[in-house]
Design a protein around this motif. Structure first.
Motif, PDB file in Angstrom:
ATOM      1  N   PRO A 146      65.589  15.748  44.358  1.00  5.79           N
ATOM      2  CA  PRO A 146      66.386  15.941  45.575  1.00  5.79           C
ATOM      3  C   PRO A 146      65.705  15.323  46.795  1.00  5.79           C
ATOM      4  N   VAL A 147      66.523  14.982  47.798  1.00  2.00           N
ATOM      5  CA  VAL A 147      66.012  14.295  48.972  1.00  2.00           C
ATOM      6  C   VAL A 147      66.552  14.967  50.238  1.00  2.00           C
ATOM      7  N   VAL A 148      65.751  14.932  51.282  1.00  2.00           N
ATOM      8  CA  VAL A 148      66.144  15.459  52.594  1.00  2.00           C
ATOM      9  C   VAL A 148      66.468  14.278  53.502  1.00  2.00           C
ATOM     10  N   LYS A 167      69.993  20.595  61.165  1.00  2.00           N
ATOM     11  CA  LYS A 167      69.347  19.340  61.565  1.00  2.00           C
ATOM     12  C   LYS A 167      68.941  18.472  60.381  1.00  2.00           C
ATOM     13  N   ILE A 168      69.160  18.957  59.165  1.00  2.00           N
ATOM     14  CA  ILE A 168      68.875  18.173  57.969  1.00  2.00           C
ATOM     15  C   ILE A 168      69.993  18.403  56.962  1.00  2.00           C
ATOM     16  N   VAL A 169      70.063  17.535  55.958  1.00  2.00           N
ATOM     17  CA  VAL A 169      70.962  17.761  54.834  1.00  2.00           C
ATOM     18  C   VAL A 169      70.177  17.467  53.558  1.00  2.00           C
ATOM     19  N   VAL A 170      70.286  18.358  52.577  1.00  3.81           N
ATOM     20  CA  VAL A 170      69.581  18.213  51.303  1.00  3.81           C
ATOM     21  C   VAL A 170      70.576  17.747  50.245  1.00  3.81           C
ATOM     22  N   LEU A 171      70.243  16.663  49.567  1.00  3.42           N
ATOM     23  CA  LEU A 171      71.120  16.098  48.536  1.00  3.42           C
ATOM     24  C   LEU A 171      70.411  16.142  47.190  1.00  3.42           C
ATOM     25  N   TRP A 174      72.275  11.260  43.323  1.00  4.87           N
ATOM     26  CA  TRP A 174      72.794  10.019  43.876  1.00  4.87           C
ATOM     27  C   TRP A 174      74.281  10.117  44.217  1.00  4.87           C
ATOM     28  N   GLN A 175      75.037  10.796  43.380  1.00  3.88           N
ATOM     29  CA  GLN A 175      76.474  10.928  43.607  1.00  3.88           C
ATOM     30  C   GLN A 175      76.753  11.669  44.913  1.00  3.88           C
ATOM     31  N   GLN A 176      75.975  12.712  45.176  1.00  7.03           N
ATOM     32  CA  GLN A 176      76.145  13.458  46.424  1.00  7.03           C
ATOM     33  C   GLN A 176      75.883  12.574  47.636  1.00  7.03           C
ATOM     34  N   LEU A 177      74.845  11.755  47.554  1.00  2.00           N
ATOM     35  CA  LEU A 177      74.505  10.882  48.676  1.00  2.00           C
ATOM     36  C   LEU A 177      75.632   9.888  48.946  1.00  2.00           C
ATOM     37  N   CYS A 178      76.122   9.244  47.896  1.00  4.22           N
ATOM     38  CA  CYS A 178      77.199   8.256  48.063  1.00  4.22           C
ATOM     39  C   CYS A 178      78.453   8.896  48.640  1.00  4.22           C
ATOM     40  N   HIS A 179      78.797  10.072  48.122  1.00  6.69           N
ATOM     41  CA  HIS A 179      80.000  10.758  48.598  1.00  6.69           C
ATOM     42  C   HIS A 179      79.862  11.123  50.075  1.00  6.69           C
ATOM     43  N   LEU A 180      78.693  11.621  50.460  1.00  5.38           N
ATOM     44  CA  LEU A 180      78.493  12.081  51.836  1.00  5.38           C
ATOM     45  C   LEU A 180      78.526  10.923  52.827  1.00  5.38           C
ATOM     46  N   VAL A 181      77.800   9.845  52.546  1.00  2.00           N
ATOM     47  CA  VAL A 181      77.729   8.754  53.522  1.00  2.00           C
ATOM     48  C   VAL A 181      79.073   8.042  53.656  1.00  2.00           C
ATOM     49  N   GLN A 196      63.341  11.847  52.921  1.00  2.00           N
ATOM     50  CA  GLN A 196      62.075  12.469  52.553  1.00  2.00           C
ATOM     51  C   GLN A 196      62.224  13.278  51.273  1.00  2.00           C
ATOM     52  N   GLU A 197      61.146  13.300  50.499  1.00  2.00           N
ATOM     53  CA  GLU A 197      61.157  14.148  49.313  1.00  2.00           C
ATOM     54  C   GLU A 197      61.282  15.608  49.747  1.00  2.00           C
ATOM     55  N   LEU A 198      61.912  16.413  48.914  1.00  2.00           N
ATOM     56  CA  LEU A 198      62.071  17.832  49.213  1.00  2.00           C
ATOM     57  C   LEU A 198      60.829  18.579  48.749  1.00  2.00           C
ATOM     58  N   VAL A 199      60.116  19.167  49.699  1.00  4.57           N
ATOM     59  CA  VAL A 199      58.934  19.970  49.391  1.00  4.57           C
ATOM     60  C   VAL A 199      59.280  21.423  49.680  1.00  4.57           C
ATOM     61  N   LYS A 200      59.291  22.240  48.641  1.00  4.56           N
ATOM     62  CA  LYS A 200      59.641  23.651  48.810  1.00  4.56           C
ATOM     63  C   LYS A 200      58.378  24.457  49.094  1.00  4.56           C
ATOM     64  N   GLY A 201      58.437  25.230  50.150  1.00  2.00           N
ATOM     65  CA  GLY A 201      57.288  26.041  50.525  1.00  2.00           C
ATOM     66  C   GLY A 201      57.583  26.806  51.796  1.00  2.00           C
ATOM     67  N   VAL A 202      56.541  27.273  52.446  1.00  2.00           N
ATOM     68  CA  VAL A 202      56.669  28.039  53.686  1.00  2.00           C
ATOM     69  C   VAL A 202      56.471  27.101  54.869  1.00  2.00           C
ATOM     70  N   ASN A 203      57.430  27.110  55.780  1.00  2.00           N
ATOM     71  CA  ASN A 203      57.306  26.292  56.982  1.00  2.00           C
ATOM     72  C   ASN A 203      56.369  26.991  57.959  1.00  2.00           C
ATOM     73  N   VAL A 204      55.272  26.320  58.315  1.00  2.00           N
ATOM     74  CA  VAL A 204      54.329  26.886  59.278  1.00  2.00           C
ATOM     75  C   VAL A 204      54.195  25.920  60.450  1.00  2.00           C
ATOM     76  N   SER A 205      54.084  26.479  61.630  1.00  2.00           N
ATOM     77  CA  SER A 205      53.970  25.663  62.839  1.00  2.00           C
ATOM     78  C   SER A 205      52.686  26.003  63.570  1.00  2.00           C
ATOM     79  N   TRP A 206      52.135  24.993  64.186  1.00  2.00           N
ATOM     80  CA  TRP A 206      50.986  25.179  65.066  1.00  2.00           C
ATOM     81  C   TRP A 206      51.456  24.927  66.489  1.00  2.00           C
ATOM     82  N   PHE A 207      51.227  25.902  67.362  1.00  2.00           N
ATOM     83  CA  PHE A 207      51.524  25.764  68.783  1.00  2.00           C
ATOM     84  C   PHE A 207      50.203  25.818  69.536  1.00  2.00           C
ATOM     85  N   GLY A 208      49.985  24.875  70.435  1.00  5.19           N
ATOM     86  CA  GLY A 208      48.748  24.932  71.199  1.00  5.19           C
ATOM     87  C   GLY A 208      48.523  23.672  72.002  1.00  5.19           C
TER      88      GLY A 208
END
Length: 382
Positions: A146-148, A167-171, A174-181, A196-208
């Motif tokens: 899958p791709v983001v 703000k993103i779409v996950v596909l 290939w068929q999904q991508l062609c249909h969507l565009v 971008q490749e889909l990386v599953k995990g916890v989204n962490v942010s650094w503020f500073g």
């Protein structure tokens, strides 16, 4: 001759510029000015006048304001000679505008050849579809699903987000991508996109803030945003965790490679104990005004003190300053002596209940008394 330093806070979003202006005014011995930004010409003249006497450090209260500042001083040479500084936008060989730094295609090009020891870059490629189905066929063998998909930069109407609020779409294939565009041709054709490749995990942010090749900040693992748009960023509160050494090292390495200096948000994905960077750096200090209100620590004051600004002798230890985290109390302070809508107060009270999960029970009790006092004062003034 060395010029004295001053701060110019650009008006725009009241519940951001007011608390920022007041917090800096109470902490710094240097002059702090509050400037309107309705006209680029007027803003240019005011900054130029200040630059004759000071080295001017500018903080805007929204993203539009940051870019207006750059446009206002463009061609004046004030940034080039260091008379005007906009924290959060300077790195590498020149000063980039907020819009440029937020353009992921630019960030990708700057980091494409860089290798990092403390984190892995998410596999990414830039794609600009010309509307030809043949170009889709060429892309087929280059993408691992899958791709983001997300835009490299927002357009003036923020078209992508209006269709995909996340703000993103996950596909998935290939068929999904062609249909969507093909279905959303106007959204994808002749637009620069990140795949971008889909990386599953916890989204962490650094503020500073980053200064002198080193970073100081918070590790953010949970965020609550206010559904009341009028409050803007200042009612976005976060769960702040003890800084993880892995995240601290990753941010430090990125700061040194990009020569970051200013106040930033940097995002990673934590998966299996490893950090993955997906080209998200937000050079918008406005995002962190909420943390100044939520915490007893003022990240803006810390950063400016390292840049040669002088703290007032009675400023004291930030750890003992009052903590006013509730949105209702902020609303009352910002609208002192004005008629307050009961509906607004009711909604903000509901938000405060939601935010309360981030705080110790003693802080909740203290805040309740503080809010009651403000409400009583509000009724008396009315």
């Amino acid at each position: 001759m060395t010029l004295e330093k001053c701060v110019a806070v650009i008006m725009g979003t009241e519940d951001i510029h007011q608390p920022l202006y007041r917090s800096l005014k109470s902490a710094l011995s240097n002059e702090v000015y509050l400037i309107q930004s309705h006209s680029r010409g007027r803003l240019r003249n005011e900054l130029a006048a200040l630059a004759e006497r000071y080295e001017v450090w500018v903080f805007a209260s929204n993203e539009f304001g940051i870019n207006v500042v750059h446009e206002a001083v463009k061609g004046t040479g004030l940034i080039d000679v260091g008379k005007v500084r906009i924290p959060g936008t300077a790195f590498l060989d020149r000063v980039y505008t907020s819009a440029e730094v937020c353009n992921k295609a630019i960030l990708y090009s700057l980091l494409e050849s860089c290798e990092f020891n403390t984190f892995r870059k998410v596999k990414t490629q830039i794609w600009c579809w010309n509307g030809d189905d043949g170009q889709l066929g060429i892309l087929q063998g280059c993408v691992n699903f899958p791709v983001v998909i997300k835009p490299a930069a927002k357009d003036d109407r923020d078209s992508f987000t209006s269709v995909f609020p996340g703000k993103i779409v996950v596909l998935e294939d290939w068929q999904q991508l062609c249909h969507l565009v093909r279905e959303k041709r106007d959204l994808f054709c002749d637009k620069k996109l990140l795949l971008q490749e889909l990386v599953k995990g916890v989204n962490v942010s650094w503020f500073g803030y980053a200064c002198g090749g080193h970073a100081e900040g918070y590790w953010i693992t949970a965020v609550v945003k206010s559904p009341v748009g009028s409050f803007g960023g200042t009612t976005t509160l976060a769960r702040l965790e003890r800084m993880d050494p892995r995240l601290s090292s990753a941010v430090d390495e990125l700061v040194k490679v990009l020569n970051l200096d200013g106040i930033f948000e940097i995002e990673f994905i934590l998966q299996g104990g490893k950090l993955h960077f997906f080209y998200e750096i937000n050079p918008r200090p406005i995002l962190q005004v909420a943390l100044v209100l939520q915490q007893r620590r003022n990240i803006f004051v810390e950063y400016l003190s390292k840049k040669g600004f002088t703290l007032k002798s009675n400023y004291g230890n930030p750890q003992v300053l009052p903590n006013f985290w509730g949105s209702a109390s902020r609303y009352l302070r910002l609208n002192a002596k004005k008629q307050i809508s009961p509906a607004i107060l009711l909604r903000t009270a509901v938000h405060d209940v939601r935010y309360s999960k981030f705080f110790h029970h003693r802080e909740k009790i203290s805040y309740t008394f503080c809010l009651a006092k403000l409400l009583l004062q509000c009724v008396t003034d009315s």
